[in-house]
Scaffold this active site. Sequence first.
Site, PDB file in Angstrom:
ATOM      1  N   CYS A   1       0.838  -1.206   0.000  1.00  0.00           N
ATOM      2  CA  CYS A   1       0.000   0.000   0.000  1.00  0.00           C
ATOM      3  C   CYS A   1       0.874   1.259   0.000  1.00  0.00           C
ATOM      4  CB  CYS A   1      -0.953  -0.054   1.190  1.00  0.00           C
ATOM      5  SG  CYS A   1      -2.290   1.169   1.148  1.00  0.00           S
ATOM      6  N   THR A   2       0.647   2.158   0.926  1.00  0.00           N
ATOM      7  CA  THR A   2       1.377   3.427   0.935  1.00  0.00           C
ATOM      8  C   THR A   2       2.813   3.281   1.426  1.00  0.00           C
ATOM      9  OG1 THR A   2       0.465   3.934   3.116  1.00  0.00           O
ATOM     10  CG2 THR A   2      -0.704   4.825   1.199  1.00  0.00           C
TER      11      THR A   2
END
Length: 321
Positions: free
Chosen positions: A105-106
């Site tokens: 993800c991030t």
Amino acid sequence: MHRVAALALDGLVLLDFGAISQFFGHRHRDPEPENYELVVCTEGGGPVTSACGAAVGGHGDLDVLEQADTVIVPGYGPILEPLPERTASALHAAAERGCRMVSICTGAFALGHAGLLDGRRATTHWAVTADLRRLFPTATVEDNVLYVDDGRLLTSGGVAAGIDLCLHIVRSDFGAEVANKIARRTLVAPHRAGDQAQFVEYGHRPAEPADIDMARLLSWVEERLDRPLSVAEMAGHIGYSTRSFSRRFQAQFGTSPWRWVARQRILRARQLLESSDLTVEQIAARCGFETTVAFRRRFRELVHVSPSDYRRAFRTRSEAS
């Protein structure tokens, strides 16, 4: 023993962290060998505050990264801000040492702030790919894919895509049979290709009364991979018209039923190449390919090596392990 280090940052996304813990740190009761050792580190060795406000502690400071074979950065919160200099330097040093660098993800933003995305292919959650591209313009940011394997740098989309990337890593390290066993234990799909589309907001696709029962369909298909399978047969088995099934399948899984079945055939072929002494011709027949030529072509297209080279490389790696 392959040592995996998870770097926990402030604003940690707990679901991403949980996927890492499940696949690389969970101690199962099965008698199979434990292939990974997971250690969790934070800058300073103290706890960080997760996205929901709960504190998560680590096993040690950033020097943990110096002994890691794989470093994984789960999603975190302040993605637009530069990393603390010491954290960025530790990530960069691990990569320079040849460590496999992974983000979920991030977490890709942390790799970017450490200078590891320059000239590399990467992805992140679909909602912030524009930010990743803007902040790190020399990276090739791929939109709306589950994960990207760029050699020693692997990145994934958001949330559940991290599970797919973790399984991909297990499959790369220890083969399809081990990865499938873990997937079944975890009750997730055994394999979703990295180029499959991320699930975007439900408002971005037509609402459907119910999603396809993938577990039921997968079980039925696995028993029939050695024979021709049509989309109409799959649709009929779970009570859909061909048109409705194809539309819902594409919306739900980001790929066509035909491509999905082709990947299941190749997944079965990888298992047989790893665990049996069957010839390539016999494996092609058992996986439902009409000709060995067609099998070799599709295997190379999806795995990027020939069946014979895959078998040779896997067994060499297993013997070395």
